[in-house]
Design a protein around this motif. Structure first.
Motif, PDB file in Angstrom:
ATOM      1  N   ILE A  95      52.493  47.661  19.827  1.00 54.23           N
ATOM      2  CA  ILE A  95      52.998  46.664  18.881  1.00 54.23           C
ATOM      3  C   ILE A  95      53.500  45.438  19.629  1.00 54.23           C
ATOM      4  CG2 ILE A  95      54.863  46.191  17.222  1.00 54.23           C
ATOM      5  CD1 ILE A  95      54.486  49.141  16.278  1.00 54.23           C
ATOM      6  N   ASP A  96      54.199  45.657  20.738  1.00 52.49           N
ATOM      7  CA  ASP A  96      54.671  44.530  21.543  1.00 52.49           C
ATOM      8  C   ASP A  96      53.506  43.673  22.032  1.00 52.49           C
ATOM      9  OD1 ASP A  96      57.365  45.105  21.234  1.00 52.49           O
ATOM     10  OD2 ASP A  96      57.517  46.235  23.113  1.00 52.49           O
ATOM     11  N   LYS A  97      52.426  44.316  22.472  1.00 52.48           N
ATOM     12  CA  LYS A  97      51.246  43.568  22.922  1.00 52.48           C
ATOM     13  C   LYS A  97      50.633  42.786  21.763  1.00 52.48           C
ATOM     14  CE  LYS A  97      48.313  45.645  25.712  1.00 52.48           C
ATOM     15  NZ  LYS A  97      47.458  46.689  26.321  1.00 52.48           N
ATOM     16  N   GLN A  98      50.556  43.418  20.600  1.00 55.59           N
ATOM     17  CA  GLN A  98      49.995  42.736  19.430  1.00 55.59           C
ATOM     18  C   GLN A  98      50.861  41.544  19.034  1.00 55.59           C
ATOM     19  OE1 GLN A  98      49.805  46.005  16.661  1.00 55.59           O
ATOM     20  NE2 GLN A  98      47.661  46.429  17.131  1.00 55.59           N
ATOM     21  N   LEU A  99      52.183  41.717  19.077  1.00 57.69           N
ATOM     22  CA  LEU A  99      53.087  40.615  18.743  1.00 57.69           C
ATOM     23  C   LEU A  99      52.920  39.451  19.718  1.00 57.69           C
ATOM     24  CD1 LEU A  99      56.353  42.520  17.735  1.00 57.69           C
ATOM     25  CD2 LEU A  99      54.891  41.122  16.247  1.00 57.69           C
ATOM     26  N   MET A 100      52.770  39.762  20.988  1.00 60.42           N
ATOM     27  CA  MET A 100      52.573  38.723  22.001  1.00 60.42           C
ATOM     28  C   MET A 100      51.270  37.971  21.720  1.00 60.42           C
ATOM     29  SD  MET A 100      53.743  37.558  25.112  1.00 60.42           S
ATOM     30  CE  MET A 100      54.449  38.912  25.988  1.00 60.42           C
ATOM     31  N   THR A 101      50.225  38.709  21.405  1.00 53.23           N
ATOM     32  CA  THR A 101      48.943  38.081  21.092  1.00 53.23           C
ATOM     33  C   THR A 101      49.063  37.191  19.859  1.00 53.23           C
ATOM     34  OG1 THR A 101      47.737  39.932  22.065  1.00 53.23           O
ATOM     35  CG2 THR A 101      46.526  38.559  20.498  1.00 53.23           C
ATOM     36  N   LEU A 102      49.732  37.674  18.831  1.00 47.92           N
ATOM     37  CA  LEU A 102      49.899  36.885  17.610  1.00 47.92           C
ATOM     38  C   LEU A 102      50.755  35.643  17.855  1.00 47.92           C
ATOM     39  CD1 LEU A 102      50.331  39.691  14.934  1.00 47.92           C
ATOM     40  CD2 LEU A 102      48.405  38.108  15.171  1.00 47.92           C
ATOM     41  N   LYS A 103      51.805  35.769  18.666  1.00 52.41           N
ATOM     42  CA  LYS A 103      52.640  34.607  18.985  1.00 52.41           C
ATOM     43  C   LYS A 103      51.831  33.564  19.744  1.00 52.41           C
ATOM     44  CE  LYS A 103      57.110  36.912  19.042  1.00 52.41           C
ATOM     45  NZ  LYS A 103      58.220  37.413  19.874  1.00 52.41           N
ATOM     46  N   ASN A 104      50.992  34.016  20.677  1.00 54.76           N
ATOM     47  CA  ASN A 104      50.141  33.088  21.416  1.00 54.76           C
ATOM     48  C   ASN A 104      49.149  32.394  20.491  1.00 54.76           C
ATOM     49  OD1 ASN A 104      51.414  33.662  23.836  1.00 54.76           O
ATOM     50  ND2 ASN A 104      49.911  35.198  24.445  1.00 54.76           N
TER      51      ASN A 104
END
Length: 167
Positions: A95-104
């Motif tokens: 989830i943290d990786k997905q959030l980082m991708t979405l923020k980018n």
């Protein structure tokens, strides 16, 4: 009604018949009893299971993860704390990786929107989306040729105007 044909089960759970067969094949729902003529007869438990599967999918769990969750749910034993901890930590990292991708992605799109108000076309080199794709392509290198062919097709669509960057 406590017994359902595959069509009735699919209709009751709002999935395709092929989905029910797939879940059965993958062991996500129990193999149903069969009539003398070979028709599958599912129980109410299958409805509950499919609803749980669809809900877990909506939360982002994979079918393999869902299978594990269903096995733990159906077990008479207490939930194994170590296993639950491991699964929770693993999912949190995903989830943290997905959030980082979405923020980018959000930041990138905000940059595109910020320059999209101008009336003049934007050179490809100044389009944030194209810059990001170029950087990604360079990082990937020659490992993924399908990305390159898709990139080549996309690259040619960003020269008309800044708004066209997203097309």
């Amino acid at each position: 009604m406590n017994k359902f044909t595959i069509g009735e089960l699919a209709k009751e759970t709002n999935v395709n018949v092929a989905t029910v067969r797939y879940y059965e094949k993958k062991g996500l729902i129990a193999k149903p009893a069969r009539t003398d003529s070979g028709y599958r007869i599912f129980s109410k438990d299958s409805i509950r299971d499919i609803h749980m599967i669809k809900y877990a999918q909506s939360l982002g769990f994979t079918l393999e993860e869902i299978k594990t969750i269903l096995l733990m749910y159906k077990s008479d034993d207490d939930l194994p704390t170590e296993d639950m901890y491991y699964h929770a930590v693993t999912k949190l990292h995903e989830i943290d990786k997905q959030l980082m991708t979405l923020k980018n992605l959000k930041s990138l799109l905000e940059n595109v929107v910020a320059i999209s108000d101008a009336k003049q076309p934007t050179p490809k080199e100044q389009c944030p989306l194209m810059q990001n794709l170029e950087e990604s392509r360079e990082q990937i290198g020659e490992k993924n040729r399908s990305f390159h062919s898709g990139y080549s097709l996309m690259r040619g669509t960003c020269s008309a105007s800044k708004r066209d960057c997203l097309r």
